[in-house]
Design an enzyme around this catalytic site. Structure first.
Site, mmCIF file in Angstrom:
data_model
loop_
_atom_site.group_PDB
_atom_site.id
_atom_site.type_symbol
_atom_site.label_atom_id
_atom_site.label_comp_id
_atom_site.label_asym_id
_atom_site.label_seq_id
_atom_site.Cartn_x
_atom_site.Cartn_y
_atom_site.Cartn_z
ATOM 1 N N GLU A 1 10.050 -4.376 -19.466
ATOM 2 C CA GLU A 1 9.827 -3.910 -18.087
ATOM 3 C C GLU A 1 9.443 -5.033 -17.122
ATOM 4 O OE1 GLU A 1 7.107 -0.565 -18.408
ATOM 5 O OE2 GLU A 1 8.627 0.645 -19.404
ATOM 6 N N ASN B 1 13.983 -5.561 -22.697
ATOM 7 C CA ASN B 1 14.025 -4.098 -22.708
ATOM 8 C C ASN B 1 13.512 -3.586 -21.366
ATOM 9 O OD1 ASN B 1 14.332 -1.716 -24.496
ATOM 10 N ND2 ASN B 1 12.121 -1.461 -24.276
ATOM 11 N N HIS C 1 15.006 6.525 -20.507
ATOM 12 C CA HIS C 1 14.133 7.655 -20.160
ATOM 13 C C HIS C 1 14.819 8.379 -19.006
ATOM 14 C CE1 HIS C 1 11.016 6.500 -22.897
ATOM 15 N NE2 HIS C 1 10.972 5.276 -22.387
ATOM 16 N N GLU D 1 14.781 3.953 -26.165
ATOM 17 C CA GLU D 1 13.673 4.920 -26.004
ATOM 18 C C GLU D 1 14.178 6.236 -25.419
ATOM 19 O OE1 GLU D 1 10.380 3.159 -23.824
ATOM 20 O OE2 GLU D 1 10.617 1.240 -24.852
ATOM 21 N N ASP E 1 14.913 9.673 -24.099
ATOM 22 C CA ASP E 1 14.470 11.063 -23.969
ATOM 23 C C ASP E 1 15.004 11.566 -22.631
ATOM 24 O OD1 ASP E 1 12.553 9.940 -22.150
ATOM 25 O OD2 ASP E 1 10.931 10.092 -23.604
HETATM 26 C C1 XIL Z 1 4.454 5.041 -24.262
HETATM 27 C C2 XIL Z 1 3.931 5.753 -25.495
HETATM 28 O O1 XIL Z 1 4.906 6.654 -25.967
HETATM 29 C C3 XIL Z 1 2.642 6.476 -25.177
HETATM 30 O O2 XIL Z 1 2.082 7.031 -26.353
HETATM 31 C C4 XIL Z 1 1.647 5.520 -24.534
HETATM 32 O O3 XIL Z 1 0.495 6.220 -24.146
HETATM 33 C C5 XIL Z 1 2.266 4.831 -23.329
HETATM 34 O O4 XIL Z 1 3.472 4.195 -23.728
HETATM 35 N N1 XIL Z 1 8.207 2.484 -21.933
HETATM 36 C C6 XIL Z 1 7.881 1.801 -23.089
HETATM 37 C C7 XIL Z 1 7.056 2.470 -24.123
HETATM 38 O O5 XIL Z 1 8.366 0.691 -23.294
HETATM 39 O O6 XIL Z 1 6.235 1.558 -24.815
HETATM 40 C C8 XIL Z 1 6.213 3.578 -23.534
HETATM 41 O O7 XIL Z 1 5.566 4.264 -24.618
HETATM 42 C C9 XIL Z 1 7.073 4.516 -22.713
HETATM 43 C C10 XIL Z 1 7.705 3.775 -21.568
#
Ligand code: XIL
Length: 318
Positions: free
Chosen positions: A132, A173, A209, A239, A241
């Site tokens: 990020e 990432n 996401h 990641e 979802d």
């Molecule tokens: C999230 C986790 O799933 C949570 O449990 C935690 O509280 C916060 O982080 N981007 C990322 C991940 O790269 O590491 C994050 O994971 C979600 C967003």
């Protein structure tokens, strides 16, 4: 056959995987699904390898939580994706608010990466080296690393990681990398620049996401993944979802299935896309409801462990 990793491998991918977290591992119904490598052939620790847990005080390391998930993956013969080294979030205060110079913070970054990569040497298929680092408009996010070290922190982090564990794939990432934008172009520019400087970078992770109803089309996602591959790296959906406005109903769940199908199908369609990781598979363990008010049901399994329609969307894509 409806087991996701098995289907992904048949489709030419390296894996289909999931994130998981330490607190979830005593739920038997959950781990029964998690531990089936035909379902999830790859694991990512959702939290255990983050800086605040790994190095809570300067040069005091605690690998316990990360090791639990890493050892579970090993026991289950699952690929391990490792996450993450340099990120502005979930940083301990001593890093975020330290009184740094370029030299002292660079040394802290090098020490952190060295210790963590040594701990997991040879065990991670890939590391999210930097997470990020960009704003949506393509400018660099003003993290403590960028503000103190400047743009050099990218090369510093990747070079250090490459030196300690040459066998792991080094990724950058980020979120909102699923369709062409100023942000995707900025990441591509950085990849090209690192490669020109002969700094090792192997992959781009599109976190994915996404949001039900505004997920980019399959075509847009394919074209975008190909843009990354054209810079000379592999790509992965790291990641995934797809959240919806609660409550879940037949309409938003049907759209969610289409959105999951298009997203996973985009990876399948692009040769350089190695696989998809979902950011946990069970709604009660999703990070979404705690961060996006009124949204949820973003994974593939409901609270009672029945499958979302989107599960079958993913099966279709594979
Ligand atoms: C999230 C986790 O799933 C949570 O449990 C935690 O509280 C916060 O982080 N981007 C990322 C991940 O790269 O590491 C994050 O994971 C979600 C967003």
């Amino acid at each position: 056959n409806d087991l996701l990793h098995t289907l992904a491998v048949k489709a030419g991918k390296k894996y289909f995987g999931t994130a998981t977290d330490n607190g979830e591992l005593n739920n038997k119904d959950y781990t029964k699904i998690l531990n089936n490598k035909k379902q999830f052939g790859q694991l990512t620790p959702s939290n255990g390898q983050k800086w605040m847990y790994i190095e809570p005080e300067q040069n005091v390391f605690n690998f316990t939580n990360g090791e639990v998930v890493g050892n579970l993956a090993k026991k289950n013969h699952q690929i391990l994706r490792c996450h993450t080294l340099v990120w502005h979030s979930q940083l301990p205060e001593w890093v975020e608010f330290g009184n740094w110079t370029k030299e002292t913070l660079s040394a802290v970054v090098v020490n952190h990466i060295t210790k963590v990569l040594t701990q997991w040497k040879g065990k991670c298929y890939a590391w999210d080296v930097i997470n990020e680092a960009f704003n949506d408009d393509g400018t660099f996010r003003e993290t403590v690393f960028y503000n103190v070290i400047g743009e050099d922190y990218f090369a510093l982090a990747f070079k250090t990681a490459a030196k300690i564990d040459p066998s792991t794939k080094l990724y950058i990432n980020d979120y909102n990398l699923e369709a062409r934008s100023d942000k995707t172009r900025a990441v591509q520019k950085l990849v090209r620049s690192l490669k020109k400087q002969k700094v090792k970078i192997d992959g781009v992770g599109a976190q994915a996401h996404l949001i039900v109803g505004s997920t980019p089309s399959r075509e847009a996602q394919i074209q975008n993944l190909q843009d990354f591959v054209a810079t000379g790296v592999e790509v992965a959906q790291t990641e995934l979802d797809i959240r919806l406005a609660l409550p879940a109903n037949a309409t938003n769940l049907a759209q969610q299935s289409i959105d999951y199908e298009n997203t996973v199908a985009a990876c399948v369609a692009v040769k350089g896309c190695v696989g998809t990781t979902i950011w946990d598979f069970y709604d009660p363990y999703s990070w979404v409801p705690s961060v996006f008010a009124g949204e949820g049901a973003a994974t593939l399994y409901f609270e009672d462990f029945t499958k979302h329609p989107a599960y079958w969307g993913v099966v279709k894509a594979l």
